[in-house]
Design a protein around this motif. Structure first.
Motif, PDB file in Angstrom:
ATOM      1  N   ASN A   1       0.814  -1.211   0.000  1.00  0.00           N
ATOM      2  CA  ASN A   1       0.000   0.000   0.000  1.00  0.00           C
ATOM      3  C   ASN A   1       0.850   1.264   0.000  1.00  0.00           C
ATOM      4  OD1 ASN A   1      -2.445  -1.403   0.061  1.00  0.00           O
ATOM      5  ND2 ASN A   1      -2.414  -1.561   2.295  1.00  0.00           N
ATOM      6  N   LEU A   2       2.134   1.113   0.297  1.00  0.00           N
ATOM      7  CA  LEU A   2       3.019   2.279   0.305  1.00  0.00           C
ATOM      8  C   LEU A   2       3.196   2.811  -1.115  1.00  0.00           C
ATOM      9  CD1 LEU A   2       5.774   0.974   2.763  1.00  0.00           C
ATOM     10  CD2 LEU A   2       3.834   2.484   3.273  1.00  0.00           C
ATOM     11  N   LYS A   3       3.269   4.114  -1.236  1.00  0.00           N
ATOM     12  CA  LYS A   3       3.352   4.750  -2.552  1.00  0.00           C
ATOM     13  C   LYS A   3       4.607   4.344  -3.316  1.00  0.00           C
ATOM     14  CE  LYS A   3       0.592   8.868  -1.529  1.00  0.00           C
ATOM     15  NZ  LYS A   3       0.578  10.352  -1.480  1.00  0.00           N
ATOM     16  N   LYS A   4       5.671   4.015  -2.606  1.00  0.00           N
ATOM     17  CA  LYS A   4       6.916   3.683  -3.293  1.00  0.00           C
ATOM     18  C   LYS A   4       6.807   2.392  -4.100  1.00  0.00           C
ATOM     19  CE  LYS A   4       9.052   1.208   0.618  1.00  0.00           C
ATOM     20  NZ  LYS A   4      10.240   1.176   1.499  1.00  0.00           N
ATOM     21  N   TYR A   5       5.775   1.588  -3.826  1.00  0.00           N
ATOM     22  CA  TYR A   5       5.577   0.351  -4.581  1.00  0.00           C
ATOM     23  C   TYR A   5       4.593   0.512  -5.733  1.00  0.00           C
ATOM     24  CZ  TYR A   5       7.877  -2.027  -0.659  1.00  0.00           C
ATOM     25  OH  TYR A   5       8.765  -2.437   0.283  1.00  0.00           O
ATOM     26  N   ALA A   6       4.013   1.693  -5.902  1.00  0.00           N
ATOM     27  CA  ALA A   6       2.938   1.877  -6.876  1.00  0.00           C
ATOM     28  C   ALA A   6       3.372   1.509  -8.290  1.00  0.00           C
ATOM     29  CB  ALA A   6       2.430   3.319  -6.834  1.00  0.00           C
ATOM     30  N   GLY A   7       4.547   1.952  -8.701  1.00  0.00           N
ATOM     31  CA  GLY A   7       5.010   1.655 -10.060  1.00  0.00           C
ATOM     32  C   GLY A   7       5.247   0.181 -10.281  1.00  0.00           C
ATOM     33  N   ALA A   8       5.909  -0.460  -9.320  1.00  0.00           N
ATOM     34  CA  ALA A   8       6.197  -1.890  -9.452  1.00  0.00           C
ATOM     35  C   ALA A   8       4.908  -2.710  -9.448  1.00  0.00           C
ATOM     36  CB  ALA A   8       7.112  -2.345  -8.317  1.00  0.00           C
ATOM     37  N   VAL A   9       3.943  -2.309  -8.637  1.00  0.00           N
ATOM     38  CA  VAL A   9       2.650  -3.006  -8.603  1.00  0.00           C
ATOM     39  C   VAL A   9       1.936  -2.874  -9.943  1.00  0.00           C
ATOM     40  CG1 VAL A   9       0.341  -2.957  -7.589  1.00  0.00           C
ATOM     41  CG2 VAL A   9       2.347  -2.883  -6.110  1.00  0.00           C
ATOM     42  N   ALA A  10       1.994  -1.688 -10.536  1.00  0.00           N
ATOM     43  CA  ALA A  10       1.366  -1.474 -11.836  1.00  0.00           C
ATOM     44  C   ALA A  10       2.002  -2.355 -12.909  1.00  0.00           C
ATOM     45  CB  ALA A  10       1.455   0.001 -12.237  1.00  0.00           C
ATOM     46  N   VAL A  11       3.335  -2.476 -12.861  1.00  0.00           N
ATOM     47  CA  VAL A  11       4.035  -3.345 -13.821  1.00  0.00           C
ATOM     48  C   VAL A  11       3.614  -4.797 -13.636  1.00  0.00           C
ATOM     49  CG1 VAL A  11       6.286  -4.264 -14.473  1.00  0.00           C
ATOM     50  CG2 VAL A  11       6.011  -1.809 -14.093  1.00  0.00           C
ATOM     51  N   LEU A  12       3.515  -5.242 -12.393  1.00  0.00           N
ATOM     52  CA  LEU A  12       3.115  -6.627 -12.120  1.00  0.00           C
ATOM     53  C   LEU A  12       1.710  -6.898 -12.646  1.00  0.00           C
ATOM     54  CD1 LEU A  12       4.060  -9.245 -10.694  1.00  0.00           C
ATOM     55  CD2 LEU A  12       2.791  -8.455  -8.690  1.00  0.00           C
ATOM     56  N   LYS A  13       0.791  -5.958 -12.435  1.00  0.00           N
ATOM     57  CA  LYS A  13      -0.573  -6.126 -12.943  1.00  0.00           C
ATOM     58  C   LYS A  13      -0.589  -6.203 -14.464  1.00  0.00           C
ATOM     59  CE  LYS A  13      -3.106  -3.915  -9.154  1.00  0.00           C
ATOM     60  NZ  LYS A  13      -3.996  -2.772  -8.783  1.00  0.00           N
ATOM     61  N   THR A  14       0.247  -5.399 -15.110  1.00  0.00           N
ATOM     62  CA  THR A  14       0.324  -5.420 -16.565  1.00  0.00           C
ATOM     63  C   THR A  14       0.841  -6.766 -17.071  1.00  0.00           C
ATOM     64  OG1 THR A  14       0.679  -3.028 -16.667  1.00  0.00           O
ATOM     65  CG2 THR A  14       1.334  -4.312 -18.604  1.00  0.00           C
ATOM     66  N   LEU A  15       1.860  -7.282 -16.413  1.00  0.00           N
ATOM     67  CA  LEU A  15       2.405  -8.586 -16.802  1.00  0.00           C
ATOM     68  C   LEU A  15       1.357  -9.684 -16.628  1.00  0.00           C
ATOM     69  CD1 LEU A  15       5.936  -8.257 -15.171  1.00  0.00           C
ATOM     70  CD2 LEU A  15       5.459  -8.362 -17.629  1.00  0.00           C
ATOM     71  N   ALA A  16       0.598  -9.622 -15.542  1.00  0.00           N
ATOM     72  CA  ALA A  16      -0.458 -10.612 -15.317  1.00  0.00           C
ATOM     73  C   ALA A  16      -1.513 -10.538 -16.419  1.00  0.00           C
ATOM     74  CB  ALA A  16      -1.097 -10.382 -13.947  1.00  0.00           C
ATOM     75  N   TRP A  17      -1.867  -9.332 -16.792  1.00  0.00           N
ATOM     76  CA  TRP A  17      -2.846  -9.148 -17.873  1.00  0.00           C
ATOM     77  C   TRP A  17      -2.306  -9.687 -19.189  1.00  0.00           C
ATOM     78  CZ3 TRP A  17      -2.240  -5.469 -21.987  1.00  0.00           C
ATOM     79  CH2 TRP A  17      -3.352  -5.369 -22.816  1.00  0.00           C
ATOM     80  N   MET A  18      -1.022  -9.465 -19.463  1.00  0.00           N
ATOM     81  CA  MET A  18      -0.417  -9.968 -20.701  1.00  0.00           C
ATOM     82  C   MET A  18      -0.434 -11.496 -20.743  1.00  0.00           C
ATOM     83  SD  MET A  18       2.811  -7.313 -21.017  1.00  0.00           S
ATOM     84  CE  MET A  18       3.552  -8.203 -22.381  1.00  0.00           C
ATOM     85  N   ILE A  19      -0.218 -12.140 -19.609  1.00  0.00           N
ATOM     86  CA  ILE A  19      -0.250 -13.596 -19.559  1.00  0.00           C
ATOM     87  C   ILE A  19      -1.659 -14.107 -19.854  1.00  0.00           C
ATOM     88  CG2 ILE A  19       0.040 -15.597 -18.043  1.00  0.00           C
ATOM     89  CD1 ILE A  19       2.234 -13.961 -16.590  1.00  0.00           C
ATOM     90  N   ASP A  20      -2.655 -13.475 -19.265  1.00  0.00           N
ATOM     91  CA  ASP A  20      -4.043 -13.868 -19.533  1.00  0.00           C
ATOM     92  C   ASP A  20      -4.407 -13.664 -21.001  1.00  0.00           C
ATOM     93  OD1 ASP A  20      -4.703 -14.758 -16.989  1.00  0.00           O
ATOM     94  OD2 ASP A  20      -5.262 -12.756 -16.288  1.00  0.00           O
ATOM     95  N   GLU A  21      -3.946 -12.542 -21.576  1.00  0.00           N
ATOM     96  CA  GLU A  21      -4.245 -12.276 -22.979  1.00  0.00           C
ATOM     97  C   GLU A  21      -3.584 -13.303 -23.889  1.00  0.00           C
ATOM     98  OE1 GLU A  21      -6.291  -9.832 -24.492  1.00  0.00           O
ATOM     99  OE2 GLU A  21      -6.989  -9.905 -22.416  1.00  0.00           O
ATOM    100  N   ALA A  22      -2.379 -13.721 -23.550  1.00  0.00           N
ATOM    101  CA  ALA A  22      -1.695 -14.753 -24.329  1.00  0.00           C
ATOM    102  C   ALA A  22      -2.462 -16.067 -24.265  1.00  0.00           C
ATOM    103  CB  ALA A  22      -0.274 -14.945 -23.813  1.00  0.00           C
ATOM    104  N   GLN A  23      -3.013 -16.386 -23.098  1.00  0.00           N
ATOM    105  CA  GLN A  23      -3.786 -17.611 -22.940  1.00  0.00           C
ATOM    106  C   GLN A  23      -5.062 -17.548 -23.774  1.00  0.00           C
ATOM    107  OE1 GLN A  23      -4.537 -18.627 -18.897  1.00  0.00           O
ATOM    108  NE2 GLN A  23      -5.532 -20.564 -19.366  1.00  0.00           N
ATOM    109  N   ARG A  24      -5.680 -16.378 -23.849  1.00  0.00           N
ATOM    110  CA  ARG A  24      -6.888 -16.226 -24.655  1.00  0.00           C
ATOM    111  C   ARG A  24      -6.588 -16.314 -26.154  1.00  0.00           C
ATOM    112  NH1 ARG A  24      -7.757 -11.759 -20.941  1.00  0.00           N
ATOM    113  NH2 ARG A  24      -9.292 -12.339 -19.359  1.00  0.00           N
ATOM    114  N   GLU A  25      -5.410 -15.831 -26.537  1.00  0.00           N
ATOM    115  CA  GLU A  25      -5.082 -15.761 -27.963  1.00  0.00           C
ATOM    116  C   GLU A  25      -4.898 -17.141 -28.570  1.00  0.00           C
ATOM    117  OE1 GLU A  25      -1.591 -13.908 -30.857  1.00  0.00           O
ATOM    118  OE2 GLU A  25      -1.870 -13.129 -28.822  1.00  0.00           O
ATOM    119  N   SER A  26      -3.963 -17.918 -28.061  1.00  0.00           N
ATOM    120  CA  SER A  26      -3.700 -19.238 -28.629  1.00  0.00           C
ATOM    121  C   SER A  26      -2.710 -19.990 -27.747  1.00  0.00           C
ATOM    122  CB  SER A  26      -3.139 -19.133 -30.049  1.00  0.00           C
ATOM    123  OG  SER A  26      -1.860 -18.524 -30.035  1.00  0.00           O
TER     124      SER A  26
END
Length: 211
Positions: A123-148
């Motif tokens: 919850n600390l602000k100093k982790y905000a950027g890293a958390v956003a990157v992690l969420k993006t990577l998770a979304w990319m993995i899900d999108e890859a699974q949906r694609e093929s």
């Protein structure tokens, strides 16, 4: 010059109303703020406004009109619209609206979001950027699974390792979280450490010299 003009977001007060409308549309669609090439944006907005005006005139008056001699000819505004459209295309995607992908729910993304919520230290602000990157990577993995299956297999050797490392760095994987025993051992002073240990060590060395 007004404060709005200095901000680089609001259009100059001198431009026509229809150009100002296009200007604001472009700024909103591109999230433009701060430094903007105002001269370029004004030129581009003027082209769009003129193209729209010519199109509206054709819509009102029809595709053909009569010239001074009574002959039926294409509406002159058609040429203006075409010329403006050609000029707009020459600008490429400089002022094209940003495409913001809609992030759908997915297994990895949902699990990641739940893990982040359960980790109070993130919850600390100093982790905000890293958390956003992690969420993006998770979304990319899900999108890859949906694609093929091929896309998922590729992600397993590219995106997934990066995701796991980022999760470990944020202490979201079991191996990255210190065990209670390790934390207790880390908090206990080592033998010979601290002021008392140093005094004993000095005494032992002194006894060795006098023995």
């Amino acid at each position: 010059m007004s404060n709005n003009e200095v901000s680089g977001v609001e259009p100059p007060e001198r431009v026509p109303a229809d150009v100002a409308v296009v200007w604001r549309e472009i700024v909103a669609a591109n999230d433009l703020a701060g430094r903007v090439d105002r001269a370029a944006l004004e030129t581009f907005a003027t082209l769009i406004a003129r193209m729209r005006a010519a199109r509206s005139q054709v819509d009102r008056e029809g595709m053909v009109v009569k010239d001074g001699r009574g002959r039926v000819v294409p509406h002159p505004a058609l040429l203006i619209e075409r010329q403006c459209a050609d000029a707009v295309r020459q600008w490429g995607d400089r002022f094209a609206p940003l495409v913001k992908p809609r992030r759908r729910s997915g297994y990895v993304a949902d699990a990641t979001a739940a893990a982040i919520v359960a980790a109070p230290h993130l919850n600390l602000k100093k982790y905000a950027g890293a958390v956003a990157v992690l969420k993006t990577l998770a979304w990319m993995i899900d999108e890859a699974q949906r694609e093929s299956m091929d896309a998922l297999q590729k992600a397993m050797s590219t995106t997934v390792p990066v995701y796991l490392k980022a999760a470990a760095d944020l202490q979201l994987t079991p191996a990255s979280i210190p065990s209670p025993k390790a934390r207790a051992e880390a908090s206990e002073p080592k033998p010979g450490s601290g002021k008392a240990g140093k005094v004993i060590s000095m005494q032992e060395r002194a006894n060795g010299r006098t023995g």
